[in-house]
Every structure is written in structure tokens, then in C-alpha cells.
Design a protein around this motif. Structure first.
Motif, PDB file in Angstrom:
ATOM      1  N   UNK A 171      55.704  58.807   6.170  1.00 26.11           N
ATOM      2  CA  UNK A 171      57.156  58.714   6.034  1.00 26.11           C
ATOM      3  C   UNK A 171      57.855  59.823   6.827  1.00 26.11           C
ATOM      4  N   UNK A 172      59.122  59.590   7.136  1.00 22.65           N
ATOM      5  CA  UNK A 172      59.905  60.581   7.885  1.00 22.65           C
ATOM      6  C   UNK A 172      59.998  61.874   7.076  1.00 22.65           C
ATOM      7  N   UNK A 173      59.965  62.988   7.769  1.00 30.69           N
ATOM      8  CA  UNK A 173      60.057  64.289   7.125  1.00 30.69           C
ATOM      9  C   UNK A 173      61.470  64.517   6.621  1.00 30.69           C
ATOM     10  N   UNK A 174      61.582  65.086   5.428  1.00 31.49           N
ATOM     11  CA  UNK A 174      62.892  65.420   4.867  1.00 31.49           C
ATOM     12  C   UNK A 174      63.061  66.919   4.921  1.00 31.49           C
ATOM     13  N   UNK A 175      64.178  67.347   5.470  1.00 31.60           N
ATOM     14  CA  UNK A 175      64.491  68.761   5.577  1.00 31.60           C
ATOM     15  C   UNK A 175      65.582  69.118   4.587  1.00 31.60           C
ATOM     16  N   UNK A 176      65.491  70.333   4.065  1.00 29.48           N
ATOM     17  CA  UNK A 176      66.506  70.863   3.167  1.00 29.48           C
ATOM     18  C   UNK A 176      67.219  71.999   3.873  1.00 29.48           C
ATOM     19  N   UNK A 177      68.546  71.935   3.872  1.00 27.03           N
ATOM     20  CA  UNK A 177      69.365  72.980   4.473  1.00 27.03           C
ATOM     21  C   UNK A 177      69.390  74.174   3.522  1.00 27.03           C
ATOM     22  N   UNK A 178      68.990  75.358   4.017  1.00 25.83           N
ATOM     23  CA  UNK A 178      68.961  76.561   3.194  1.00 25.83           C
ATOM     24  C   UNK A 178      70.081  77.532   3.532  1.00 25.83           C
ATOM     25  N   UNK A 179      70.522  77.555   4.758  1.00 26.36           N
ATOM     26  CA  UNK A 179      71.579  78.482   5.140  1.00 26.36           C
ATOM     27  C   UNK A 179      71.718  78.572   6.641  1.00 26.36           C
ATOM     28  N   UNK A 180      72.720  79.336   7.078  1.00 30.54           N
ATOM     29  CA  UNK A 180      72.943  79.502   8.500  1.00 30.54           C
ATOM     30  C   UNK A 180      73.479  80.891   8.780  1.00 30.54           C
ATOM     31  N   UNK A 181      73.358  81.314  10.029  1.00 29.95           N
ATOM     32  CA  UNK A 181      73.992  82.547  10.459  1.00 29.95           C
ATOM     33  C   UNK A 181      74.389  82.401  11.919  1.00 29.95           C
ATOM     34  N   UNK A 182      75.404  83.191  12.294  1.00 27.73           N
ATOM     35  CA  UNK A 182      75.897  83.177  13.658  1.00 27.73           C
ATOM     36  C   UNK A 182      75.820  84.593  14.188  1.00 27.73           C
ATOM     37  N   UNK A 183      75.215  84.748  15.357  1.00 26.67           N
ATOM     38  CA  UNK A 183      75.124  86.053  15.996  1.00 26.67           C
ATOM     39  C   UNK A 183      75.305  85.836  17.492  1.00 26.67           C
ATOM     40  N   UNK A 184      76.168  86.623  18.087  1.00 27.81           N
ATOM     41  CA  UNK A 184      76.452  86.505  19.518  1.00 27.81           C
ATOM     42  C   UNK A 184      76.854  85.072  19.876  1.00 27.81           C
TER      43      UNK A 184
END
Length: 115
Positions: free
Chosen positions: A3-16
Motif C-alpha cells: 500500500x501507499x506510504x502514509x506520512x504524518x506532518x510533524x512540523x516545519x521550520x524556515x531558515x534563510x
């Protein structure tokens, strides 16, 4: 075919002016940006990132994997000290190098010492 892989969003960051996203799949953690190839055999590639979702292509599958960022339940805030600016892009191209998965350490339990 698995089956297709399921990803879970944990967080993000922005740098430069570069946005990176933390994704989990099972016991693996990935830090990805637009254009990044990742997975055990580099079978995934981030096709597009915007303020609402990440679109991932998996080798051998025609359907795209979409990870929702906007309505993620209990979505974490950006890392402290780094302002989140979803949708921000840079004029510089993102590096096209593979990102190995980050393995979570196996924790051992210890019995309490009693003399």
C-alpha cells in the motif's frame, strides 16, 4: 504491490528563506524540502511544497501522495526562534541530494536496583 506510504506532518521550520518539513512514516523521521529525494531506496521525491500541502511522488506509482499541512490536527508550531513563513521561496535552487532517514534510538528499560 504494498500500500501507499502514509506520512504524518510533524512540523516545519524556515531558515534563510528555505522551508523544511519534518515527516514521519512508521518509525522513520524525514526532514525534507522541495525537490528532496528520500526513503530507504530514495523512492520518494517531494514534487511541490506550499502553505497547504506537500506533494510527494513514489517510484512505481502513478498516484501522488498528499500531506496536508493546513488542517493537520494538533499541528506543531514552528521551532522556537525560527519564524514560519509558509509559501516563502528562494531564488536559489534546492539541493538535489538524497536524505537518509533518521532512526529513532531504541530505549532500554532498566530494573530498579534494590539492595
Amino acid at each position: 504491490m504494498p500500500p501507499a506510504t502514509r506520512f504524518t506532518f510533524l512540523g516545519l521550520f524556515v531558515k534563510d528563506n528555505r522551508q523544511s518539513v519534518f515527516l514521519a512514516a512508521g518509525d522513520e523521521l524525514f526532514i525534507v524540502s522541495e525537490g528532496t529525494r528520500f526513503g530507504k531506496e530514495n523512492q520518494f521525491q517531494v514534487e511541490e511544497m506550499n502553505a497547504d500541502e506537500i506533494i510527494i511522488r513514489q517510484q512505481g506509482r502513478s498516484a501522488l501522495i498528499r500531506v496536508d499541512l493546513k488542517d493537520a490536527e494538533d499541528s506543531p508550531s514552528p521551532l522556537p526562534g525560527m519564524a514560519a513563513q509558509p509559501g516563502t521561496t528562494s531564488d536559489e535552487p534546492m539541493p538535489q541530494h538524497p536524505v537518509p532517514p533518521i532512526r529513532r534510538p531504541q530505549l532500554k528499560s532498566f530494573k530498579r536496583y534494590q539492595p
